[in-house]
Design an enzyme around this catalytic site. Structure first.
Site, mmCIF file in Angstrom:
data_model
loop_
_atom_site.group_PDB
_atom_site.id
_atom_site.type_symbol
_atom_site.label_atom_id
_atom_site.label_comp_id
_atom_site.label_asym_id
_atom_site.label_seq_id
_atom_site.Cartn_x
_atom_site.Cartn_y
_atom_site.Cartn_z
ATOM 1 N N HIS A 170 48.858 34.581 -17.042
ATOM 2 C CA HIS A 170 49.166 33.369 -16.142
ATOM 3 C C HIS A 170 49.979 33.939 -15.362
ATOM 4 C CE1 HIS A 170 50.272 29.324 -16.226
ATOM 5 N NE2 HIS A 170 49.488 29.034 -16.829
ATOM 6 N N LYS B 150 50.913 34.681 -11.724
ATOM 7 C CA LYS B 150 50.848 34.025 -10.710
ATOM 8 C C LYS B 150 51.433 34.418 -9.003
ATOM 9 C CE LYS B 150 50.159 29.556 -12.208
ATOM 10 N NZ LYS B 150 50.263 29.887 -13.855
ATOM 11 N N ASP C 35 52.227 45.249 1.023
ATOM 12 C CA ASP C 35 53.004 46.083 1.131
ATOM 13 C C ASP C 35 54.063 46.482 0.727
ATOM 14 O OD1 ASP C 35 50.951 46.040 3.934
ATOM 15 O OD2 ASP C 35 52.584 45.056 4.759
#
Length: 175
Positions: free
Chosen positions: A110, A112, A117
């Site tokens: 779950h 996110k 970079d």
């Protein structure tokens, strides 16, 4: 407190951020619906790597940006939940040679977040989905702390290694 917020360190989805003021005339944080454009610009700014760890990756608009980054030579790795392993949008990533690994369990992957970079983390409730881009109340923040970026990179690498094992997880990589 608005004084503790730096505009360059926060992104909010337009469903949360409105053009209305907070009511504080001294607040320098602009509330506007251009957050998606800011997110796109940050993803497009990648020159070295994008580690994308998203519960849902279904926005063609954002996937096109990921594909463009890969085409420019940016190292792109994606991890997603196994709910949409065979979705057309994810197939477009794989068809361009971008490796996606999936959890394969009854539980949700779950997370996110995106590490850009190895210097910045974008994290919050925001999914790369049509709902996330248009109707849901979502948020995403940008963090430049070396310590926090390192922690997210470690979490990404731990999952990358775990989800790459053929025994218990599936991957889009060719054998």
């Amino acid at each position: 407190d608005c004084n503790t917020v730096r505009q360059s360190d926060y992104l909010m989805h337009q469903a949360v951020v409105s053009t209305q003021s907070t009511g504080d005339p001294k607040c320098q944080f602009k509330h506007n619906p251009q957050s998606l454009a800011r997110l796109e610009a940050i993803l497009k700014s990648a020159t070295v790597s994008l580690e994308v760890c998203m519960f849902v990756i279904a926005s063609k608009q954002l996937i096109d940006i990921i594909i463009e980054a890969h085409a420019r030579g940016v190292k792109v790795r994606c991890i997603s939940d196994n709910q949409d392993m065979d979705g057309a949008v994810l197939r477009s990533l794989r068809s361009q040679g971008i490796v996606i690994r999936f959890d394969k369990s009854d539980y949700l992957m779950h997370h996110k977040f995106v590490v850009v970079d190895n210097k910045m983390v974008l994290t919050g409730s925001y999914n790369f989905s049509r709902g996330g881009m248009g109707v849901n109340r979502e948020n995403i923040i940008m963090v430049h702390s070396r310590h926090i970026v390192s922690a997210y990179l470690k979490e990404f690498q731990d999952m990358w290694d775990l989800y790459g094992t053929k025994k218990s997880h599936t991957t889009s990589e060719k054998a």
